[in-house]
Design an enzyme around this catalytic site. Structure first.
Site, PDB file in Angstrom:
ATOM      1  N   LYS A  73       0.844  -1.196   0.000  1.00  0.00           N
ATOM      2  CA  LYS A  73       0.000   0.000   0.000  1.00  0.00           C
ATOM      3  C   LYS A  73       0.876   1.242   0.000  1.00  0.00           C
ATOM      4  CE  LYS A  73      -2.454   1.366   3.639  1.00  0.00           C
ATOM      5  NZ  LYS A  73      -3.514   1.384   4.674  1.00  0.00           N
ATOM      6  N   SER A 300      -3.172   0.769  18.217  1.00  0.00           N
ATOM      7  CA  SER A 300      -3.162   0.336  16.819  1.00  0.00           C
ATOM      8  C   SER A 300      -2.557   1.408  15.929  1.00  0.00           C
ATOM      9  CB  SER A 300      -4.593   0.040  16.357  1.00  0.00           C
ATOM     10  OG  SER A 300      -4.650  -0.197  14.976  1.00  0.00           O
TER      11      SER A 300
END
EC number: 1.4.1.1
Length: 336
Positions: A73, A300
Site C-alpha cells: 500500500k 493500533s
C-alpha cells in the site's frame, strides 16, 4: 492463469468487503505474523515538508495456512488537501499480487481498504479484550474511520447503545443519520465522557493533546486507540495508559508513532508497561482479558498485513461478483 488486472474503486472495495469475513481474515493475519508466517518490512516514510505531507510505503506477505497473499500500500497524509485542493487528507493505492507469480491481480482504492481493515483490527482486539457482555460503544471522532468501528465491532459484541463525540456537529449528525435505519443500534450524540464510560471506546482523532481524561473512563472499559499514526499524536491521558493493560499491534510502529509514542519518548512508559502484542493474544501466548478486570488499551498503528488480508477478501468477492474493471496492465493482448 489470470492475465488481466482488476481495478477496484472505493465503491467496489466497500461492496466486496463483508465484515463477517474481513474480521477473521485480519485475525488470521495477526496470527500469521506472530507465528513467523508473514513478512512485513518496517513502514517507510518520505517526508515532504514543502507540501506539509508525507508518503508511506507498506509491503507485506502472509501465509494464513489455507491461503496466502502479498501486496503493498502506497499511502499519504497531506493535512492541507481538504482546504486547498478539495481532496481527502489521506489517499492510498493498494497493489495486490499473486505470491507465486508476482502477477498484479488487482489495484484497489487504499483509502476505503484502510477503513475496512482498521475497523476489523479494532474488532479483533475487542473480541479478546472487552468484557464478554459488552453492549455499549463510545466513539470519539466522527470522521471517515468512525463508521467501520461500529460496523466491525458489532460483528463480535452485541452492541446496542452508541455514543459518538466530535466537536464538529455536522459530522455527528451525519454519523447518526447513517445508522438511523439500523434498528439494532441506539445511536446518540454525546460528550467524550459519555463515550469513555461505555464498555468499549474507540478513539479515531488526529489530536496531539490528549482529549480523553482518566476519570471519564469506565472501570472495565476496553479502549481501541486508533488515531495516533505519527510522532506527537496522543489521544489518551497518560494516567489511562499507566493504569491499563496495554496491547500493541507492532513494537516498532507503536513506540514510534502509536498512542504510546509521546509518553514513551518522555520515558514515562517502557517495555515493562507493554503487556503483549495482539498477535500474542490471538495465538493464546497471552491471556488477554479472560476474567481480568480493569482498563485495557489496544494501541493500533495499522499494519501492512491487515491491508493484504483485507485485499484478499475484497479481490475474492469482486471476482465472484464480476465487479470492477479488468484491464491489460502488462499488454498481453498486444504481445501474444
Amino acid at each position: 492463469m489470470q492475465r488481466e488486472t482488476l481495478l477496484l474503486n472505493a465503491t467496489d472495495v466497500k461492496q466486496n468487503a463483508p465484515m463477517s469475513e474481513v474480521v477473521p481474515a485480519v485475525e488470521d493475519a495477526f496470527a500469521a505474523f506472530q507465528r513467523g508466517d508473514a513478512q512485513m518490512p518496517a513502514k517507510s516514510y518520505i517526508e515532504l515538508p514543502q507540501y506539509n505531507g508525507d508518503f508511506r510505503s507498506m509491503p507485506a506477505y502472509l501465509d494464513a495456512g489455507s491461503w496466502d497473499a502479498a501486496g503493498i500500500k502506497w499511502v499519504n497524509v497531506h493535512p492541507d488537501n481538504h482546504d486547498q485542493f478539495d481532496l481527502p487528507t489521506v489517499l492510498g493505492t493498494m497493489i495486490y499480487s499473486d505470491p507465486e507469480t508476482a502477477f498484479p491481480l488487482a489495484i484497489l482504492d487504499g483509502r476505503e481498504l484502510t477503513m475496512q481493515r482498521t475497523g476489523a483490527a479494532a474488532a479483533v482486539a475487542t473480541d479478546h479484550l472487552a468484557v464478554s457482555d459488552a453492549s455499549s460503544l463510545g466513539i470519539v471522532g466522527a470522521g471517515v474511520q468512525s463508521y467501520t468501528q461500529l460496523e466491525a465491532i458489532s460483528q463480535i459484541r452485541p452492541i446496542e447503545t452508541v455514543f459518538v463525540a466530535d466537536r464538529n456537529e455536522k459530522r455527528v449528525t451525519k454519523f447518526i443519520e447513517t445508522f438511523d435505519t439500523e434498528t439494532e443500534f441506539d445511536v446518540h450524540a454525546g460528550s467524550i465522557g459519555d463515550a469513555a464510560g461505555c464498555d468499549i471506546l474507540s478513539t479515531v482523532t488526529p489530536v496531539e493533546d490528549p482529549i480523553v481524561p482518566r476519570e471519564a473512563v469506565g472501570d472495565d472499559t476496553h479502549i481501541n486507540a486508533m488515531g495516533a499514526d505519527a510522532p506527537g499524536k496522543h489521544e489518551l491521558a497518560d494516567e489511562i495508559l499507566s493504569d491499563a493493560m496495554i496491547i500493541i499491534d507492532d513494537y516498532e510502529q507503536t513506540t514510534h508513532s502509536g498512542e504510546i509514542n509521546v509518553p514513551w519518548q518522555a520515558n514515562q512508559l517502557d517495555e515493562n508497561d507493554i503487556n503483549a502484542s495482539v498477535g500474542e493474544v490471538v495465538v493464546d501466548q497471552h491471556s488477554g482479558r479472560k476474567d481480568k478486570t480493569g482498563i485495557s488499551v489496544f494501541d493500533s498503528t495499522g499494519l501492512a498485513i491487515q491491508d493484504v488480508a483485507a485485499a484478499h477478501i475484497v479481490y475474492k468477492h469482486a471476482r465472484a461478483n464480476n465487479n470492477g474493471y479488468d484491464f491489460d496492465l502488462l499488454g498481453f493482448a498486444e504481445t501474444h
